[in-house]
Design an enzyme around this catalytic site. Sequence first.
Site, PDB file in Angstrom:
ATOM      1  N   HIS A   1       0.857  -1.195   0.000  1.00 18.68           N
ATOM      2  CA  HIS A   1       0.000   0.000   0.000  1.00 18.68           C
ATOM      3  C   HIS A   1       0.883   1.232   0.000  1.00 18.68           C
ATOM      4  CE1 HIS A   1      -3.150   2.842   1.136  1.00 18.68           C
ATOM      5  NE2 HIS A   1      -3.989   1.912   0.755  1.00 18.68           N
TER       6      HIS A   1
ATOM      7  N   ASP B   1      -8.094  -4.958  -0.315  1.00 16.76           N
ATOM      8  CA  ASP B   1      -8.559  -5.808  -1.425  1.00 16.76           C
ATOM      9  C   ASP B   1      -8.232  -7.279  -1.242  1.00 16.76           C
ATOM     10  OD1 ASP B   1      -7.625  -3.010  -3.291  1.00 16.76           O
ATOM     11  OD2 ASP B   1      -9.679  -3.753  -3.096  1.00 16.76           O
TER      12      ASP B   1
HETATM   13  C1  SDX Z   1      -6.135   0.333  -3.004  1.00 16.74           C
HETATM   14  O1  SDX Z   1      -4.185   4.699  -1.979  1.00 16.74           O
HETATM   15  C2  SDX Z   1      -5.220   4.144  -1.387  1.00 16.74           C
HETATM   16  O2  SDX Z   1      -5.678   4.550  -0.344  1.00 16.74           O
HETATM   17  C3  SDX Z   1      -5.830   2.991  -2.165  1.00 16.74           C
HETATM   18  C4  SDX Z   1      -6.889   2.147  -1.442  1.00 16.74           C
HETATM   19  C5  SDX Z   1      -8.159   2.950  -1.218  1.00 16.74           C
HETATM   20  O3  SDX Z   1      -8.902   2.585  -0.286  1.00 16.74           O
HETATM   21  O4  SDX Z   1      -8.462   3.861  -2.026  1.00 16.74           O
HETATM   22  O5  SDX Z   1      -6.402   1.686  -0.208  1.00 16.74           O
HETATM   23  C6  SDX Z   1      -7.304   0.955  -2.303  1.00 16.74           C
HETATM   24  O6  SDX Z   1      -5.843   0.697  -4.129  1.00 16.74           O
HETATM   25  C7  SDX Z   1      -5.307  -0.692  -2.258  1.00 16.74           C
HETATM   26  C8  SDX Z   1      -4.095  -1.204  -3.098  1.00 16.74           C
HETATM   27  C9  SDX Z   1      -4.601  -2.284  -4.071  1.00 16.74           C
HETATM   28  N1  SDX Z   1      -3.511  -2.662  -5.013  1.00 16.74           N
HETATM   29  C10 SDX Z   1      -2.921  -3.862  -4.915  1.00 16.74           C
HETATM   30  O7  SDX Z   1      -3.138  -4.689  -4.023  1.00 16.74           O
HETATM   31  C11 SDX Z   1      -1.920  -4.135  -6.055  1.00 16.74           C
HETATM   32  C12 SDX Z   1      -0.641  -4.765  -5.482  1.00 16.74           C
HETATM   33  N2  SDX Z   1       0.106  -3.711  -4.748  1.00 16.74           N
HETATM   34  C13 SDX Z   1       1.153  -2.990  -5.415  1.00 16.74           C
HETATM   35  O8  SDX Z   1       0.989  -2.848  -6.789  1.00 16.74           O
HETATM   36  C14 SDX Z   1       1.640  -1.763  -4.636  1.00 16.74           C
HETATM   37  O9  SDX Z   1       1.842  -2.177  -3.356  1.00 16.74           O
HETATM   38  C15 SDX Z   1       0.793  -0.513  -4.638  1.00 16.74           C
HETATM   39  C16 SDX Z   1       0.458  -0.046  -6.002  1.00 16.74           C
HETATM   40  C17 SDX Z   1      -0.459  -0.718  -3.860  1.00 16.74           C
HETATM   41  C18 SDX Z   1       1.607   0.576  -3.932  1.00 16.74           C
HETATM   42  O10 SDX Z   1       2.718   0.803  -4.733  1.00 16.74           O
HETATM   43  P1  SDX Z   1       3.805   1.927  -4.335  1.00 16.74           P
HETATM   44  O11 SDX Z   1       3.418   2.644  -3.101  1.00 16.74           O
HETATM   45  O12 SDX Z   1       4.083   2.742  -5.566  1.00 16.74           O
HETATM   46  O13 SDX Z   1       5.056   1.066  -3.931  1.00 16.74           O
HETATM   47  P2  SDX Z   1       6.126   0.504  -4.922  1.00 16.74           P
HETATM   48  O14 SDX Z   1       5.449  -0.066  -6.147  1.00 16.74           O
HETATM   49  O15 SDX Z   1       7.170   1.545  -5.116  1.00 16.74           O
HETATM   50  O16 SDX Z   1       6.700  -0.737  -4.089  1.00 16.74           O
HETATM   51  C19 SDX Z   1       7.764  -0.577  -3.163  1.00 16.74           C
HETATM   52  C20 SDX Z   1       8.528  -1.899  -3.239  1.00 16.74           C
HETATM   53  C21 SDX Z   1       8.985  -2.251  -4.658  1.00 16.74           C
HETATM   54  O17 SDX Z   1      10.127  -3.105  -4.521  1.00 16.74           O
HETATM   55  P3  SDX Z   1      11.626  -2.416  -4.665  1.00 16.74           P
HETATM   56  O18 SDX Z   1      11.635  -1.735  -6.030  1.00 16.74           O
HETATM   57  O19 SDX Z   1      11.744  -1.458  -3.518  1.00 16.74           O
HETATM   58  O20 SDX Z   1      12.566  -3.594  -4.582  1.00 16.74           O
HETATM   59  O21 SDX Z   1       7.660  -2.987  -2.832  1.00 16.74           O
HETATM   60  C22 SDX Z   1       7.487  -3.864  -3.938  1.00 16.74           C
HETATM   61  C23 SDX Z   1       7.873  -3.092  -5.182  1.00 16.74           C
HETATM   62  O22 SDX Z   1       8.295  -3.986  -6.212  1.00 16.74           O
HETATM   63  N3  SDX Z   1       6.076  -4.228  -3.941  1.00 16.74           N
HETATM   64  C24 SDX Z   1       5.600  -5.455  -4.179  1.00 16.74           C
HETATM   65  C25 SDX Z   1       4.211  -5.357  -4.041  1.00 16.74           C
HETATM   66  N4  SDX Z   1       3.873  -4.088  -3.736  1.00 16.74           N
HETATM   67  C26 SDX Z   1       5.031  -3.398  -3.679  1.00 16.74           C
HETATM   68  N5  SDX Z   1       6.238  -6.615  -4.488  1.00 16.74           N
HETATM   69  C27 SDX Z   1       5.432  -7.695  -4.660  1.00 16.74           C
HETATM   70  N6  SDX Z   1       4.083  -7.683  -4.542  1.00 16.74           N
HETATM   71  C28 SDX Z   1       3.435  -6.526  -4.237  1.00 16.74           C
HETATM   72  N7  SDX Z   1       2.118  -6.498  -4.126  1.00 16.74           N
END
Ligand code: SDX
Length: 427
Positions: A306, A363
Site C-alpha cells: 500500500h 482488497d
Molecule cells: C487500493 O491509496 C489508497 O488509499 C488505495 C486504497 C483505497 O482505499 O483507495 O487503499 C485501495 O488501491 C489498495 C491497493 C490495491 N492494489 C494492490 O493490491 C496491487 C498490489 N500492490 C502494489 O501494486 C503496490 O503495493 C501498490 C500499487 C499498492 C503501492 O505501490 P507503491 O506505493 O508505488 O510502492 P512501490 O510499487 O514503489 O513498491 C515498493 C517496493 C517495490 O520493490 P523495490 O523496487 O523497492 O525492490 O515494494 C514492492 C515493489 O516492487 N512491492 C511489491 C508489491 N507491492 C510493492 N512486491 C510484490 N508484490 C506486491 N504487491
Amino acid sequence: MSKVATIEIDGKKYEFPVVEGTENEQGIDIKKLRAEAGVITLDRGYKNTGSCESAITFLNGEEGILRYRGYSIESLAEKADFLEVAYLLIFGELPTKTQLDKFYADIKEESAVDEEMKKILDGFPKSAHPMGVLSSLTSALIAFNPSSVNVDSEEEMYKAIVKILGKFPVLAAWTLRKKNSLPLNYGDDSLGYVENLHKMMFEKPGKSYKVDKEVIDALDKLLILHADHEQNCSTSTVRMVGSSHAGLFASISAGISALWGPLHGGANQAVIEMLERIKEDGGDTKKFMAKAKDKEDPFRLMGFGHRVYKNFDPRAKIIKKSADEVLGQLGVDDPVLDIAKGLEKEALEDQYFVDRKLYPNVDFYSGIIYRALGIPVEMFTVMFALGRLPGWIAQWREMRLMKEPIGRPRQIYTGANLREFKEVEKR
Ligand code: SDX
C-alpha cells in the site's frame, strides 16, 4: 511564531511556512516557491506531496489508523450503517434520526433513472467490463440531469448529491443484470439503502425476493469499509476533474475509471483471479511468493502492499474476520480463503515483504466475501465504487466549498531544445 522550513538553492536561502494538521501532520506550504526561488518540486506519484487540506478522513499508515470525521473505522464498521456513514462523510456529523430519514427520503425521491438510459446500456456487448459500463452510464446521467452540472450553491450541490446517491445503485444493478440477461428493474422504496441495492442486483422475474439479514449486514459493513480513504488515486481524480467545475457526475465517472485499475480498486478482482490461479496450479504458494519477489517477473502479490499503510490495513483486519464469520453463517467453504491465509502467513514471515512493509490491504480478503455473497468477480470493483461513492462526493463537495483552484501540476521538461522545422524532402 509559526514554524518555517528553509530551502537553500545556489547559495540563497528561502523560508516557507509549515502548516500543521489537527493530528500533528506537518506540510511545507510551497505556494510561493516558484515565484521566490524560480524552482518547482518533483515527486513522481505524489508520494511526498499533499494536494489539499481536508477534514474528512484521517489515516496513519505507520500505525494502521483510519478514521472518518474522527470516528474510528472499527467503531463505524461495528455500530453504524452505510447511509449513516455516507451522511457523516459528506456533511461532517453523524445524523440525527430526523436528518437521516430526510436524507434517505430525498435520495429515494431521486432514484428514478430515465428509461432512455436503457438504450445506452443496450449498446454494450454483454462481455463489456462492468466498470467501463458504469463509468459510461454515470457520465450519460449528465444528459438527463443537466441541472446537476453547474452547481455553485450548497442547495444545488445537495440536489446533485442525492441524485447520484439515488441513481448510482440502479446503474450498478443494471450493469450486473445486463451481464446476466435479466430485465432491468427499479428500486423498492420500502427497503433500506443496502437492502434495496441487493434486491435490485439479484431479484429474479417471477420469484419473491427474501432479504437475508446476514448478507445485508455483511454488504453494509463492506461498503462502510470502502467509503473513503483520503487522497487515493480515484479520489484525487474526482477532485482534479471537479476542480475544473465539470460537475459531480463527470467527476464521479472519472473516479470510476481511475478505480478500475488493478493497482487500485481493480485489485479485489485481481486477488481472486490470483488465488484461483494458485489453486489451479496446485496451491503452491511458495512458487508464487518467489514470482512476486522476482524483479524479472511482472507478477505481483495482488492485495498486498500500500502506498500509505506500512502496517496492517485496518480494513483488511476487519474484512478477514468478517470473511470467516460470513462464510460460516452462509455455510460456504471456499478453498481460496485457506490459500489466502497461507499466503498472508508466508508473506508476513518473508524478509522481502517485511523489509518493504508489505501487508494485506483492503482488497486482499474482500473478494472472498463478495464471492460468498454471490457477486460475480467482474462486479467486485463495482462494489468498491458503490462503497467509495460517498467518499468521492464528500471530497468533491469539500473541494468546491473551499473554492480550491483548478488543479494544474507543473513538470520538468526533458525533451528536445529549440530546432528549426525541416521540409519533408530535407529529412
Ligand atoms: C487500493 O491509496 C489508497 O488509499 C488505495 C486504497 C483505497 O482505499 O483507495 O487503499 C485501495 O488501491 C489498495 C491497493 C490495491 N492494489 C494492490 O493490491 C496491487 C498490489 N500492490 C502494489 O501494486 C503496490 O503495493 C501498490 C500499487 C499498492 C503501492 O505501490 P507503491 O506505493 O508505488 O510502492 P512501490 O510499487 O514503489 O513498491 C515498493 C517496493 C517495490 O520493490 P523495490 O523496487 O523497492 O525492490 O515494494 C514492492 C515493489 O516492487 N512491492 C511489491 C508489491 N507491492 C510493492 N512486491 C510484490 N508484490 C506486491 N504487491
